[in-house]
Design an enzyme around this catalytic site. Structure first.
Site, PDB file in Angstrom:
ATOM      1  N   GLN A   1      -9.787  -4.068  -4.298  1.00 26.77           N
ATOM      2  CA  GLN A   1     -11.125  -3.582  -3.957  1.00 26.77           C
ATOM      3  C   GLN A   1     -12.087  -3.854  -5.104  1.00 26.77           C
ATOM      4  O   GLN A   1     -13.215  -4.333  -4.899  1.00 26.77           O
ATOM      5  CB  GLN A   1     -11.054  -2.074  -3.674  1.00 26.77           C
ATOM      6  CG  GLN A   1     -12.384  -1.460  -3.301  1.00 26.77           C
ATOM      7  CD  GLN A   1     -12.892  -1.969  -1.952  1.00 26.77           C
ATOM      8  OE1 GLN A   1     -12.175  -1.922  -0.964  1.00 26.77           O
ATOM      9  NE2 GLN A   1     -14.111  -2.483  -1.923  1.00 26.77           N
TER      10      GLN A   1
ATOM     11  N   ARG B   1     -13.614  -8.917   0.183  1.00 26.34           N
ATOM     12  CA  ARG B   1     -12.177  -8.677   0.038  1.00 26.34           C
ATOM     13  C   ARG B   1     -11.415  -9.956   0.370  1.00 26.34           C
ATOM     14  O   ARG B   1     -10.450 -10.321  -0.301  1.00 26.34           O
ATOM     15  CB  ARG B   1     -11.715  -7.544   0.984  1.00 26.34           C
ATOM     16  CG  ARG B   1     -12.295  -6.165   0.689  1.00 26.34           C
ATOM     17  CD  ARG B   1     -11.776  -5.594  -0.614  1.00 26.34           C
ATOM     18  NE  ARG B   1     -10.314  -5.526  -0.646  1.00 26.34           N
ATOM     19  CZ  ARG B   1      -9.594  -4.526  -0.127  1.00 26.34           C
ATOM     20  NH1 ARG B   1     -10.179  -3.498   0.437  1.00 26.34           N
ATOM     21  NH2 ARG B   1      -8.272  -4.531  -0.208  1.00 26.34           N
TER      22      ARG B   1
ATOM     23  N   HIS C   1      -6.912   0.695  -7.083  1.00 29.31           N
ATOM     24  CA  HIS C   1      -7.180  -0.200  -5.941  1.00 29.31           C
ATOM     25  C   HIS C   1      -7.815  -1.483  -6.502  1.00 29.31           C
ATOM     26  O   HIS C   1      -8.995  -1.747  -6.290  1.00 29.31           O
ATOM     27  CB  HIS C   1      -8.114   0.504  -4.953  1.00 29.31           C
ATOM     28  CG  HIS C   1      -8.138  -0.087  -3.581  1.00 29.31           C
ATOM     29  ND1 HIS C   1      -7.370  -1.186  -3.209  1.00 29.31           N
ATOM     30  CD2 HIS C   1      -8.863   0.242  -2.475  1.00 29.31           C
ATOM     31  CE1 HIS C   1      -7.608  -1.477  -1.942  1.00 29.31           C
ATOM     32  NE2 HIS C   1      -8.511  -0.630  -1.466  1.00 29.31           N
TER      33      HIS C   1
ATOM     34  N   ASP D   1     -17.229   6.811  -2.402  1.00 30.32           N
ATOM     35  CA  ASP D   1     -15.987   6.675  -1.627  1.00 30.32           C
ATOM     36  C   ASP D   1     -15.741   8.051  -1.001  1.00 30.32           C
ATOM     37  O   ASP D   1     -16.386   9.038  -1.377  1.00 30.32           O
ATOM     38  CB  ASP D   1     -14.843   6.270  -2.579  1.00 30.32           C
ATOM     39  CG  ASP D   1     -13.499   6.106  -1.876  1.00 30.32           C
ATOM     40  OD1 ASP D   1     -13.472   5.990  -0.629  1.00 30.32           O
ATOM     41  OD2 ASP D   1     -12.459   6.106  -2.580  1.00 30.32           O
TER      42      ASP D   1
ATOM     43  N   ARG E   1       0.885  -1.177   0.000  1.00 34.87           N
ATOM     44  CA  ARG E   1       0.000   0.000   0.000  1.00 34.87           C
ATOM     45  C   ARG E   1       0.912   1.212   0.000  1.00 34.87           C
ATOM     46  O   ARG E   1       1.669   1.420   0.960  1.00 34.87           O
ATOM     47  CB  ARG E   1      -0.916  -0.014   1.224  1.00 34.87           C
ATOM     48  CG  ARG E   1      -1.678   1.295   1.391  1.00 34.87           C
ATOM     49  CD  ARG E   1      -2.861   1.180   2.298  1.00 34.87           C
ATOM     50  NE  ARG E   1      -3.944   0.475   1.639  1.00 34.87           N
ATOM     51  CZ  ARG E   1      -5.218   0.505   2.039  1.00 34.87           C
ATOM     52  NH1 ARG E   1      -5.556   1.201   3.112  1.00 34.87           N
ATOM     53  NH2 ARG E   1      -6.131  -0.169   1.384  1.00 34.87           N
TER      54      ARG E   1
ATOM     55  N   CYS F   1     -16.459   1.352  -0.540  1.00 31.28           N
ATOM     56  CA  CYS F   1     -15.289   0.523  -0.223  1.00 31.28           C
ATOM     57  C   CYS F   1     -14.975   0.528   1.265  1.00 31.28           C
ATOM     58  O   CYS F   1     -14.329  -0.390   1.754  1.00 31.28           O
ATOM     59  CB  CYS F   1     -14.092   1.003  -1.027  1.00 31.28           C
ATOM     60  SG  CYS F   1     -13.694   2.744  -0.758  1.00 31.28           S
TER      61      CYS F   1
END
Ligand code: CP
Ligand code: NVA
Length: 303
Positions: A132, A290, A129, A222, A102, A262
């Site tokens: 996700q 996930r 991402h 988001d 990340r 998310c």
């Protein structure tokens, strides 16, 4: 050996394979059937930013597949400043079987992947991402039967999550409408790449959230201020006014419409409590997915 840096690098068949495998692993876990595809394998998680879902779902997923994970905060191991990315990557590749990152800058991932001899997984960058997005399309498929021919209205910032979602939806034959304030749409390089490699007509942009949701099967939002953009927060709060996913917006969408986010959510900003906690919200199924999607990904990359 493959990396998983951007979803656009996967074919539709590869995405479908991962979703089928994720569904199989989800069912195996529900029935208590043990899996050990990662027995003897070590996966390093190297994170420059905070995380709940990505970190825990990878750590739990690796454990459930019989492997071991190492969590390494980027600043403690000196990622990007204690030695070159190339030396870091070559050294780590001698120790572990895969690495999840990340990072603030997507270029960090590219720098590492160029020298890695084990798979590199993008666990969120400023650009994309993809983990996700895999969970997102799995969730849409579970709740609506298919992603093909569905319309996803993304209300908010044309950010990392939105880019990956649009690619995943487009790959599977659906379309995305981004409703955003002027100045927060997708960038031209992304739109060009999307048109060339995903679809010329599966992505549209509007500045009116009500128009975006009128034919939506899914409403997605988001945060307005992503990690790394904290200095812009006040300005963004002003600019995104009117782009909140609330009861009024949901009432303008078809009744069967599902709501995804998310997470983490900034309740009261981009989304209200009544929507996150309401009957059309599937955000916790999405969070759970996930785990299953990433287990499928790890199996695929390490097979
Ligand atoms: N959705 C997501 O990636 O959550 P975290 O930032 O908590 O990992
Ligand atoms: N766009 C958000 C997603 C967090 C999971 C961010 O980058 O902070």
């Amino acid at each position: 050996m493959r990396h998983f840096l951007n979803l656009i690098d996967l074919t539709a068949d590869e995405v479908r394979h991962l979703l089928a495998e994720a569904a199989r692993l989800k069912e195996a876990r529900r029935r208590g059937i043990p899996t050990n595809a990662l027995a003897g394998k070590v996966v390093a998680l190297i994170f420059e930013k905070p995380s709940l879902r990505t970190r825990v779902s990878f750590e739990a997923g690796v454990a459930q597949l019989g492997g071991t994970s190492l969590f390494l905060p980027g600043n403690e191991i000196g990622l990007g400043w204690r030695e070159t990315l190339a030396d870091f990557s070559r050294t780590m590749s001698r120790f572990v079987d895969a690495m999840v990152f990340r990072v603030f800058k997507h270029s960090t991932l590219d720098g590492i992947a160029a020298h890695a001899t084990v798979p590199i997984i993008n666990g969120l960058s400023d650009w994309s991402h993809p983990c996700q997005a895999l969970a997102d399309v799995l969730t849409i498929q579970e709740h609506l039967g298919t992603v093909a021919a569905k319309t996803v209205a993304f209300i908010g910032d044309g950010n990392n999550v939105a880019r990956s979602l649009a690619v995943a939806v487009g790959r599977l034959g659906g379309r995305t409408v981004l409703a955003c304030p002027k100045g927060y749409a997708f960038d031209e390089p992304f739109k060009k790449d999307f048109a060339a490699r995903v679809s010329p007509d599966a992505l549209t942009e509007v500045h009116d959230p009500l128009a975006a949701v009128a034919n939506a099967d899914v409403i997605y939002t988001d945060v307005w201020t992503s990690m790394g953009q904290e200095a812009e927060r006040e300005e963004r709060l002003r600019r995104f006014e009117g782009f909140q996913v609330n009861g009024k917006l949901l009432a303008a969408a078809p009744k069967h419409c599902k709501v995804l986010h998310c997470l983490p959510a900034h309740r009261g900003e981009e989304i209200t409590d009544e929507v996150v906690d309401g009957p059309q919200s599937v955000v916790f199924d999405e969070a759970e997915n996930r785990l299953h999607a990433q287990k499928a990904l790890l199996e695929w990359l390490l097979k």
